[in-house]
Design an enzyme around this catalytic site. Structure first.
Site, PDB file in Angstrom:
ATOM      1  N   ASP A   9      -7.141  -6.755  -4.041  1.00  0.00           N
ATOM      2  CA  ASP A   9      -7.971  -7.007  -2.879  1.00  0.00           C
ATOM      3  C   ASP A   9      -7.910  -8.526  -2.629  1.00  0.00           C
ATOM      4  OD1 ASP A   9     -10.248  -6.525  -1.031  1.00  0.00           O
ATOM      5  OD2 ASP A   9     -11.318  -7.728  -2.509  1.00  0.00           O
ATOM      6  N   ASP A  11     -10.278 -10.739  -0.246  1.00  0.00           N
ATOM      7  CA  ASP A  11     -11.572 -11.402  -0.099  1.00  0.00           C
ATOM      8  C   ASP A  11     -12.483 -11.083  -1.290  1.00  0.00           C
ATOM      9  OD1 ASP A  11     -13.840 -12.483   1.513  1.00  0.00           O
ATOM     10  OD2 ASP A  11     -14.443 -10.385   1.604  1.00  0.00           O
ATOM     11  N   ARG A  49     -13.822  -4.706  10.196  1.00  0.00           N
ATOM     12  CA  ARG A  49     -14.630  -5.536  11.095  1.00  0.00           C
ATOM     13  C   ARG A  49     -15.611  -4.733  11.953  1.00  0.00           C
ATOM     14  NH1 ARG A  49     -10.914  -9.149  14.596  1.00  0.00           N
ATOM     15  NH2 ARG A  49      -9.993  -9.409  12.524  1.00  0.00           N
TER      16      ARG A  49
HETATM   17  P1  B16 Z   1     -11.304  -9.151   9.145  1.00  0.00           P
HETATM   18  P2  B16 Z   1     -11.011  -7.322   1.660  1.00  0.00           P
HETATM   19  C1  B16 Z   1     -12.444  -7.360   3.905  1.00  0.00           C
HETATM   20  O1  B16 Z   1     -11.481  -7.953   3.078  1.00  0.00           O
HETATM   21  C2  B16 Z   1     -13.760  -8.081   3.773  1.00  0.00           C
HETATM   22  O2  B16 Z   1     -14.281  -7.905   2.453  1.00  0.00           O
HETATM   23  C3  B16 Z   1     -14.740  -7.511   4.759  1.00  0.00           C
HETATM   24  O3  B16 Z   1     -15.987  -8.193   4.640  1.00  0.00           O
HETATM   25  C4  B16 Z   1     -14.163  -7.687   6.170  1.00  0.00           C
HETATM   26  O4  B16 Z   1     -15.057  -7.142   7.144  1.00  0.00           O
HETATM   27  C5  B16 Z   1     -12.816  -6.987   6.242  1.00  0.00           C
HETATM   28  O5  B16 Z   1     -11.949  -7.517   5.253  1.00  0.00           O
HETATM   29  C6  B16 Z   1     -12.155  -7.164   7.599  1.00  0.00           C
HETATM   30  O6  B16 Z   1     -11.816  -8.514   7.769  1.00  0.00           O
HETATM   31  O7  B16 Z   1     -12.481  -9.250  10.063  1.00  0.00           O
HETATM   32  O8  B16 Z   1     -10.746 -10.488   8.713  1.00  0.00           O
HETATM   33  O9  B16 Z   1     -10.239  -8.234   9.687  1.00  0.00           O
HETATM   34  O10 B16 Z   1     -12.186  -7.440   0.745  1.00  0.00           O
HETATM   35  O11 B16 Z   1     -10.571  -5.895   1.919  1.00  0.00           O
HETATM   36  O12 B16 Z   1      -9.873  -8.231   1.281  1.00  0.00           O
HETATM   37 MG    MG Z   2     -13.064  -7.781  -1.392  1.00  0.00          MG
END
Ligand code: B16
Ligand code: MG
Length: 216
Positions: A9, A11, A49
């Site tokens: 993963d 984030d 998102r």
């Molecule tokens: P984006 P991961 C996720 O990343 C985040 O944890 C989550 O909080 C976020 O809403 C999602 O990505 C979408 O991100 O807005 O940048 O497309 O933890 O799966 O790496």
């Molecule tokens: Mg994450």
């Protein structure tokens, strides 16, 4: 277990963009006078998102149309991208960099499995643009975690079966996704408390010992 690939993963595992997600959603929520705090933010980990926006809107006192919601998500993403722009390779910790390099030396295939549509931009900012053998992210999936799609695609890009891969996650939704897709899982942070996670990690470098035990 015969682990050949590791799917990370992004984030909350490779880098700490979670703090930027929080700041960006908080700015958007304050503008619309919607209550938002860190506890609600924790429910957004690993969640896409638009799905994240729906969770935030549980606290709104009015309804928003589809196009208004798209505008709100776009506003959040613009704020988020400005914060990401400030990231540099110094935002990748030595611990994560050294552990990734050691896993590569040991012969594992390494992939990213992230819900984020900003994955490639973030990897570029922290100096990992060309490091991974495969990237599966928010741009190639139609269902967000806890659906396993993002990890199934990552395994597929690596040419491996789910049962040959270990998924490293910080989110409960991510461990749920790994389990339902037939992957082994390693949880860090909140995900280390998941009842059914295969490996509980207290730090990223724990992966080195865990992999040595799994594949002696
Ligand atoms: P984006 P991961 C996720 O990343 C985040 O944890 C989550 O909080 C976020 O809403 C999602 O990505 C979408 O991100 O807005 O940048 O497309 O933890 O799966 O790496
Ligand atoms: Mg994450």
């Amino acid at each position: 277990m015969d682990i050949k690939g590791i799917i990370f993963d992004l984030d909350g595992v490779i880098c700490f963009t979670d703090k930027y997600h929080y700041l960006a959603w908080k700015t958007m929520a304050d503008k619309y006078r919607i209550y938002f705090d860190e506890t609600i933010n924790n429910r957004l980990r690993g969640v896409g998102r638009m799905e994240s926006l729906e969770i935030i809107l549980e606290r709104a006192d009015r309804n928003y149309s589809r196009s208004q919601k798209e505008e709100m998500a776009e506003e959040k993403n613009e704020i988020y991208k400005k914060l990401l722009n400030k990231m540099t390779p110094a935002d990748l910790s030595d611990e994560v960099r050294d552990t990734l390099q050691e896993l590569r030396k040991r012969g594992y295939l390494l992939a990213i499995g992230s819900s984020s549509k900003n994955t490639k931009f973030i990897l570029e900012r922290i100096g990992l643009k060309d490091f991974f053998d495969a990237i599966s992210d928010g741009t190639n999936i139609s269902r967000s975690k806890p659906d396993p799609e993002v990890f199934v695609k990552a395994a597929d890009f690596l040419g491996l079966e789910p049962g040959e891969c270990l998924v490293v996650e910080d989110a409960v939704s991510g461990v749920d996704a790994a389990i339902s897709g037939g992957f082994y899982s390693a949880g860090i942070g909140e995900a280390s408390g998941h009842l059914h996670v295969t490996i509980k990690m207290s730090s990223f470098e724990d992966l080195l010992d865990c992999c040595a035990i799994i594949n002696p």
